[in-house]
Write a protein that holds these residues in place. Sequence first.
Motif, PDB file in Angstrom:
ATOM      1  N   LEU A   8       0.819  -1.202   0.000  1.00 32.23           N
ATOM      2  CA  LEU A   8       0.000   0.000   0.000  1.00 32.23           C
ATOM      3  C   LEU A   8       0.860   1.262   0.000  1.00 32.23           C
ATOM      4  CD1 LEU A   8      -2.993   0.722   0.057  1.00 32.23           C
ATOM      5  CD2 LEU A   8      -2.852   0.804   2.523  1.00 32.23           C
ATOM      6  N   GLU A   9       2.096   1.148   0.443  1.00 32.78           N
ATOM      7  CA  GLU A   9       2.983   2.297   0.528  1.00 32.78           C
ATOM      8  C   GLU A   9       3.663   2.532  -0.809  1.00 32.78           C
ATOM      9  OE1 GLU A   9       4.549   0.058   3.331  1.00 32.78           O
ATOM     10  OE2 GLU A   9       3.611   0.978   5.052  1.00 32.78           O
ATOM     11  N   THR A  10       3.093   3.413  -1.606  1.00 30.13           N
ATOM     12  CA  THR A  10       3.636   3.767  -2.902  1.00 30.13           C
ATOM     13  C   THR A  10       3.825   5.275  -2.932  1.00 30.13           C
ATOM     14  OG1 THR A  10       1.468   4.084  -3.890  1.00 30.13           O
ATOM     15  CG2 THR A  10       2.388   1.856  -3.998  1.00 30.13           C
ATOM     16  N   ALA A  64      -4.763  10.683   9.531  1.00 25.46           N
ATOM     17  CA  ALA A  64      -4.112   9.877  10.578  1.00 25.46           C
ATOM     18  C   ALA A  64      -3.713   8.500  10.041  1.00 25.46           C
ATOM     19  CB  ALA A  64      -5.032   9.741  11.778  1.00 25.46           C
ATOM     20  N   ILE A  65      -4.563   7.902   9.222  1.00 19.63           N
ATOM     21  CA  ILE A  65      -4.219   6.611   8.609  1.00 19.63           C
ATOM     22  C   ILE A  65      -3.025   6.785   7.674  1.00 19.63           C
ATOM     23  CG2 ILE A  65      -5.020   4.853   6.978  1.00 19.63           C
ATOM     24  CD1 ILE A  65      -7.821   5.211   8.263  1.00 19.63           C
ATOM     25  N   SER A  66      -3.026   7.861   6.901  1.00 20.33           N
ATOM     26  CA  SER A  66      -1.895   8.146   6.018  1.00 20.33           C
ATOM     27  C   SER A  66      -0.610   8.334   6.828  1.00 20.33           C
ATOM     28  CB  SER A  66      -2.190   9.402   5.193  1.00 20.33           C
ATOM     29  OG  SER A  66      -1.078   9.772   4.431  1.00 20.33           O
ATOM     30  N   ALA A  67      -0.707   9.016   7.961  1.00 18.59           N
ATOM     31  CA  ALA A  67       0.470   9.220   8.815  1.00 18.59           C
ATOM     32  C   ALA A  67       0.964   7.898   9.386  1.00 18.59           C
ATOM     33  CB  ALA A  67       0.135  10.197   9.937  1.00 18.59           C
ATOM     34  N   PHE A  68       0.041   7.027   9.770  1.00 20.28           N
ATOM     35  CA  PHE A  68       0.449   5.723  10.293  1.00 20.28           C
ATOM     36  C   PHE A  68       1.169   4.907   9.223  1.00 20.28           C
ATOM     37  CE2 PHE A  68      -0.355   1.175  10.720  1.00 20.28           C
ATOM     38  CZ  PHE A  68       0.331   0.938  11.903  1.00 20.28           C
ATOM     39  N   LEU A  69       0.635   4.916   8.002  1.00 24.09           N
ATOM     40  CA  LEU A  69       1.288   4.193   6.907  1.00 24.09           C
ATOM     41  C   LEU A  69       2.672   4.764   6.622  1.00 24.09           C
ATOM     42  CD1 LEU A  69      -1.714   3.688   4.464  1.00 24.09           C
ATOM     43  CD2 LEU A  69      -0.603   1.958   5.890  1.00 24.09           C
ATOM     44  N   ALA A  70       2.785   6.091   6.688  1.00 20.44           N
ATOM     45  CA  ALA A  70       4.087   6.724   6.467  1.00 20.44           C
ATOM     46  C   ALA A  70       5.058   6.372   7.578  1.00 20.44           C
ATOM     47  CB  ALA A  70       3.909   8.236   6.380  1.00 20.44           C
ATOM     48  N   TRP A  71       4.571   6.365   8.806  1.00 17.95           N
ATOM     49  CA  TRP A  71       5.422   6.019   9.947  1.00 17.95           C
ATOM     50  C   TRP A  71       5.913   4.582   9.824  1.00 17.95           C
ATOM     51  CZ3 TRP A  71       3.838   4.021  15.221  1.00 17.95           C
ATOM     52  CH2 TRP A  71       4.871   4.186  16.150  1.00 17.95           C
ATOM     53  N   ARG A  72       5.020   3.711   9.375  1.00 19.79           N
ATOM     54  CA  ARG A  72       5.399   2.315   9.159  1.00 19.79           C
ATOM     55  C   ARG A  72       6.421   2.204   8.021  1.00 19.79           C
ATOM     56  NH1 ARG A  72       1.060  -2.163   7.352  1.00 19.79           N
ATOM     57  NH2 ARG A  72       1.344  -1.094   5.372  1.00 19.79           N
ATOM     58  N   GLN A  73       6.210   2.964   6.942  1.00 17.22           N
ATOM     59  CA  GLN A  73       7.148   2.933   5.831  1.00 17.22           C
ATOM     60  C   GLN A  73       8.508   3.488   6.254  1.00 17.22           C
ATOM     61  OE1 GLN A  73       5.820   5.051   2.390  1.00 17.22           O
ATOM     62  NE2 GLN A  73       7.577   4.502   1.173  1.00 17.22           N
TER      63      GLN A  73
END
Length: 125
Positions: A8-10, A64-73
Motif C-alpha cells: 500500500l505504501e507507494t 491519521a491513517i496516512s500518517a500511520f502508513l508513512a510512519w510504518r514505511q
Amino acid sequence: MRIFPRDLETLWTLFTAPVVWAVHFLACYLTVAIHCAKGGGERQFAMLQLVLGGVTLAALATIAISAFLAWRQWGFGTTDPPHDDPTEEARKLFQGFATLLLSALSFVAVLFVATPLLAIDRCFS
C-alpha cells in the motif's frame, strides 16, 4: 493478518494527506459560501456545521491513517534522516519520512480550516 498490506505504501501515499486537506478545504468553504449566498437560516447553518464537523472528522481520520502508513514505511522512526543514499531502502525511508511530515502539516491545516466553523454561528451579509 495485517490491517494494511505492505504494498500500500507507494508514491501515491505521499499525496494522500495534502489531497484530503484540499478536498476538505473546498468542501467547507464552498458549502458555507453557497449556503450563505442562498440566504440560509441559522437553524440550517447549525445543521451545516454538524455535517461539516463530520467531514472534518473523516478528513482527520484519513490523514491519521496516512500518517500511520508513512510512519510504518519510515520504519517506525528507527533510523534518523537524512536518507540520501542511492539505494531503494533509503528512497523508501525518505518517502516515508516526507509523507509523515506532509501528513502532520495537513492535519494542522484541516484543523485551521475547521476552526471558523466553531466560531461562526450564522451567515453575515
